[in-house]
Design a protein around this motif. Structure first.
Motif, PDB file in Angstrom:
ATOM      1  N   TYR A  25     -27.434 -16.399  -4.962  1.00 43.84           N
ATOM      2  CA  TYR A  25     -26.681 -15.748  -6.025  1.00 43.84           C
ATOM      3  C   TYR A  25     -25.797 -14.670  -5.403  1.00 43.84           C
ATOM      4  O   TYR A  25     -25.953 -14.316  -4.232  1.00 43.84           O
ATOM      5  CB  TYR A  25     -27.608 -15.150  -7.086  1.00 43.84           C
ATOM      6  CG  TYR A  25     -28.511 -14.037  -6.592  1.00 43.84           C
ATOM      7  CD1 TYR A  25     -28.110 -12.698  -6.656  1.00 43.84           C
ATOM      8  CD2 TYR A  25     -29.766 -14.309  -6.060  1.00 43.84           C
ATOM      9  CE1 TYR A  25     -28.919 -11.680  -6.195  1.00 43.84           C
ATOM     10  CE2 TYR A  25     -30.586 -13.300  -5.605  1.00 43.84           C
ATOM     11  CZ  TYR A  25     -30.164 -11.984  -5.672  1.00 43.84           C
ATOM     12  OH  TYR A  25     -30.974 -10.982  -5.207  1.00 43.84           O
ATOM     13  N   LYS A  46     -30.459 -12.850  -0.617  1.00 41.85           N
ATOM     14  CA  LYS A  46     -30.077 -12.962  -2.021  1.00 41.85           C
ATOM     15  C   LYS A  46     -30.308 -14.387  -2.495  1.00 41.85           C
ATOM     16  O   LYS A  46     -29.391 -15.183  -2.654  1.00 41.85           O
ATOM     17  CB  LYS A  46     -28.611 -12.550  -2.216  1.00 41.85           C
ATOM     18  CG  LYS A  46     -28.376 -11.054  -2.061  1.00 41.85           C
ATOM     19  CD  LYS A  46     -26.949 -10.666  -2.439  1.00 41.85           C
ATOM     20  CE  LYS A  46     -26.753  -9.154  -2.376  1.00 41.85           C
ATOM     21  NZ  LYS A  46     -25.374  -8.770  -2.767  1.00 41.85           N
ATOM     22  N   PHE A  96     -33.215 -16.838  -5.066  1.00 43.50           N
ATOM     23  CA  PHE A  96     -34.457 -16.983  -5.819  1.00 43.50           C
ATOM     24  C   PHE A  96     -34.993 -18.365  -5.501  1.00 43.50           C
ATOM     25  O   PHE A  96     -34.292 -19.358  -5.544  1.00 43.50           O
ATOM     26  CB  PHE A  96     -34.296 -16.730  -7.320  1.00 43.50           C
ATOM     27  CG  PHE A  96     -33.148 -17.409  -8.003  1.00 43.50           C
ATOM     28  CD1 PHE A  96     -33.331 -18.584  -8.697  1.00 43.50           C
ATOM     29  CD2 PHE A  96     -31.872 -16.852  -7.974  1.00 43.50           C
ATOM     30  CE1 PHE A  96     -32.286 -19.210  -9.350  1.00 43.50           C
ATOM     31  CE2 PHE A  96     -30.808 -17.473  -8.627  1.00 43.50           C
ATOM     32  CZ  PHE A  96     -31.018 -18.652  -9.317  1.00 43.50           C
ATOM     33  N   SER A  98     -37.298  -9.225 -17.493  1.00 45.88           N
ATOM     34  CA  SER A  98     -36.059  -8.819 -16.822  1.00 45.88           C
ATOM     35  C   SER A  98     -35.045  -8.315 -17.837  1.00 45.88           C
ATOM     36  O   SER A  98     -34.352  -7.318 -17.622  1.00 45.88           O
ATOM     37  CB  SER A  98     -35.482  -9.995 -16.029  1.00 45.88           C
ATOM     38  OG  SER A  98     -34.290  -9.610 -15.363  1.00 45.88           O
ATOM     39  N   ASP A 154     -43.399 -11.655  -9.030  1.00 44.71           N
ATOM     40  CA  ASP A 154     -42.275 -11.079  -9.776  1.00 44.71           C
ATOM     41  C   ASP A 154     -42.755 -10.274 -10.985  1.00 44.71           C
ATOM     42  O   ASP A 154     -42.212  -9.203 -11.293  1.00 44.71           O
ATOM     43  CB  ASP A 154     -41.323 -12.173 -10.264  1.00 44.71           C
ATOM     44  CG  ASP A 154     -40.514 -12.797  -9.146  1.00 44.71           C
ATOM     45  OD1 ASP A 154     -41.131 -13.216  -8.149  1.00 44.71           O
ATOM     46  OD2 ASP A 154     -39.281 -12.867  -9.265  1.00 44.71           O
ATOM     47  N   ILE A 189     -37.781 -14.044  -6.798  1.00 46.16           N
ATOM     48  CA  ILE A 189     -36.629 -13.393  -6.180  1.00 46.16           C
ATOM     49  C   ILE A 189     -37.019 -12.886  -4.795  1.00 46.16           C
ATOM     50  O   ILE A 189     -38.074 -12.263  -4.617  1.00 46.16           O
ATOM     51  CB  ILE A 189     -36.136 -12.214  -7.041  1.00 46.16           C
ATOM     52  CG1 ILE A 189     -35.432 -12.732  -8.285  1.00 46.16           C
ATOM     53  CG2 ILE A 189     -35.186 -11.315  -6.265  1.00 46.16           C
ATOM     54  CD1 ILE A 189     -34.047 -13.261  -8.050  1.00 46.16           C
TER      55      ILE A 189
END
Length: 392
Positions: A107, A115, A117, A244, A271, A309
């Motif tokens: 991402y 970066k 997931f 989130s 997470d 992530i």
């Protein structure tokens, strides 16, 4: 594979696997660029398939033309890790009928190793035993129809093959107008009376990526309810998305203590423990938050059964551990956590920024340093310098 106008990436994808596969089956749904020409240059068998707004139909059309004992399915914006690809031949002597690989979804603006997931994703299927794709968009494999599923659920074995996926990067989603396309297709699916409970989740994800958090929250809650109506436990990534959203919108009271109940369902999901730490930190419960981030570091992020992530079990957790320690006045330990986090990731800027802010606030403690020192010098000093345990 199914493709359409992929001339920018299809060559890299096919280069990554051409030496280990026996045949390449490409289903083209209407390319107007050099995609078909490039595919044929790799010896691919290319079939035309008029687009009918169903990704599953296109993929199944390709499956019907594959003759091998095993199928590896990919997207054009993916590449198999070069150091892993030659393991594929030996892995297929497995007694399993379906296998997952390690999918790394990038991402941001450009591909960076920190970066991503990551998740285990079923990509290797034994051919000729009835596997096919279902669902017009975000298609899935019909494992329930082919395999006997144990009462405690099916755990698909994950093999040590990494696949890099670039389709979620900002430039790709904008250039291909994926939001508009996906949302239109998903809303059509939602009109079906017996729509899959995943549809609301995928709509929520689309809105989340556009930072339309209110709409995202409504749809992820609908998805959770739809799974519960079917007497199924909502998958872990639904709760990951929900919390989130709550954190991003500052709805901390709505997130606490509800996340504790979710952690009873998924105690092995790092997470969610990380989000618990964030929530506690924002509630000024720094000692409890510190314990949560320390637990994240103990867990690590190797469990690919959940969408994870990069960093929540390593450098991001270390950074927030440092934030907690700083709030608790433990400056030496905080500085070391920031430095270790910065060492673990060269692209995660927060710990370096935190070190510099700490240095600016307590210049007497950082007397060997100056504002002009480079990041590496700052990090090295923070790992060795001794500070008082408490600040006035």
């Amino acid at each position: 594979m199914i493709v359409k106008d992929e001339e920018d990436c299809i060559g890299n994808c096919l280069s990554s696997i051409e030496k280990v596969v026996d045949e390449i089956i490409i289903v083209d749904t209407g390319s107007s660029d050099r995609t078909v020409e490039i595919c044929k240059s790799f010896g691919a068998q290319v079939y035309e398939f008029p687009w009918n707004k169903s990704f599953s139909d296109a993929r199944n059309f390709g499956l019907e033309r594959a003759t091998g004992d095993w199928i590896l399915w990919l997207d054009a914006d993916e590449e198999v890790e070069s150091s892993d690809v030659y393991k594929l031949r030996d892995i297929l002597y497995s007694d399993e009928d379906i296998l997952s690989i390690h999918l790394m979804n990038y991402y941001g603006e450009r591909p960076e190793p920190d970066k991503t997931f990551d998740i285990a994703h079923a990509r290797l299927l034994r051919n000729h035993i009835g596997f096919k794709f279902i669902g017009k968009i975000h298609e899935m494999i019909n494992t329930d129809e082919v395999l006997t599923i144990p009462e405690d659920g099916l755990i698909i074995k994950t093999v040590p093959i990494k696949v890099h996926h670039y389709g979620y990067m900002a430039s790709v989603t904008e250039n291909k107008k994926k939001f508009e396309r996906n949302l239109t297709m998903l809303q059509e699916e939602l009109k079906q009376k017996d729509h899959n409970p995943w549809i609301h989740y995928h709509i929520a994800s689309e809105y989340y990526n556009k930072q339309e958090f209110s709409k995202a929250f409504d749809h992820v809650n609908h998805s959770i309810k739809d799974f519960l109506k079917l007497l199924q436990a909502p998958p872990s990534l639904l709760y990951r998305l929900k919390y989130s959203i709550l954190i991003n919108t500052g709805s901390i009271e709505g997130a606490w203590p509800g996340i504790e109940k979710v952690l009873i369902l998924y105690p092995d999901y790092v997470d969610l423990h990380f989000y618990k730490g964030i929530i506690l930190y924002l509630k000024d419960m720094f000692k409890d938050a510190l314990k949560a981030f320390e637990h994240c570091l103990e867990m690590g992020e190797e469990n690919l059964q959940h969408l994870t992530i990069k960093g929540v079990g390593s450098f991001q957790a270390l950074h927030y551990k440092g934030c907690c320690l700083e709030k608790l006045g433990q400056i030496e330990e905080a500085a070391r956590c920031y430095a270790m986090a910065a060492r673990q990731s060269k692209t995660f800027d927060s710990p370096v920024e935190a070190l510099r802010e700490l240095m600016a606030k307590q210049q007497d403690l950082f007397s060997p340093l100056t504002e002009e020192c480079d990041d590496e010098t700052l990090i090295a000093k923070a790992l060795t310098i001794h500070f008082p345990k408490k600040l006035d």
